[in-house]
Design an enzyme around this catalytic site. Structure first.
Site, short mmCIF file in Angstrom:
data_model
loop_
_atom_site.label_atom_id
_atom_site.label_comp_id
_atom_site.label_asym_id
_atom_site.label_seq_id
_atom_site.Cartn_x
_atom_site.Cartn_y
_atom_site.Cartn_z
N ASP A 105 0.93 -1.23 -0.01
CA ASP A 105 0.00 -0.07 0.00
C ASP A 105 1.06 1.05 0.02
O ASP A 105 2.17 1.18 0.11
CB ASP A 105 -0.99 -0.03 1.16
N ASP A 106 0.17 2.41 -0.39
CA ASP A 106 1.09 3.73 -0.18
C ASP A 106 1.54 3.87 1.15
O ASP A 106 2.55 4.70 1.24
CB ASP A 106 0.34 4.72 -1.16
N ASP A 109 -1.71 4.79 7.88
CA ASP A 109 -2.26 5.89 8.66
C ASP A 109 -2.74 5.53 9.82
O ASP A 109 -1.94 5.31 10.88
CB ASP A 109 -3.34 6.80 7.87
#
Length: 159
Positions: A105-106, A109
């Site tokens: 994933d980027d 969070d």
């Protein structure tokens, strides 16, 4: 709906260019060489599509799958996690709940999305380009850690 982590001050904005994101994605692939080899890669859409393509190419992984999850429903506000498309059975059954599978994933969070994907593939190796402190414990490999109150503007977020 819970409010996503957004910076209170402009100095907490981290804009990432296409060039920088490509370099960071390649750096992620280099870090992952020692953790592999991987039989398959699962990309978390949509943010993970670009780094997954780069990592798959660098690591020569040809089995690529997606898991489609919606959490940011109006760009800045994170709501309930919804799995739109799960992972194919061929991947989930690989050598014991995802052993030999790489998840990309980027960004991690708050960790809400990561928890859902970890439940689908508990034995997989989880990698992100960027990590924030709340989600960091759920990730095995990442390139850059940023503070929780930093808002990352990815190249596709800016016009």
């Amino acid at each position: 709906m819970a409010k996503a982590t957004e910076p209170p001050h402009p100095e907490k904005i981290f804009p990432v260019s296409w060039d920088q994101f490509h370099r960071d994605s390649r750096a992620l692939a280099w870090r992952l060489h020692a953790a592999g080899p991987f039989d398959a890669l699962v990309c978390i859409t949509r943010g993970g599509l670009v780094p997954a393509a780069i990592v798959a190419r660098e690591l020569n992984v040809r089995m690529i799958e997606t898991v489609c999850i919606a959490s940011y429903h109006d760009y800045k506000n994170q709501g309930d996690i919804k799995v739109i498309k799960g992972v194919a059975a061929e991947i989930t059954s690989m050598r014991g709940e995802g052993k030999g599978v790489l998840i990309v994933d980027d960004l991690v969070d708050t960790g809400k999305t990561a928890k859902v994907v970890r439940e689908l593939l508990p034995a997989a190796h989880f990698a992100t380009v960027y990590a924030k402190p709340m989600g960091r414990p759920l990730v095995d490999t990442f390139v850059t850690e940023v503070s929780q109150d930093t808002w990352i503007y990815f190249p596709w977020d800016t016009r």
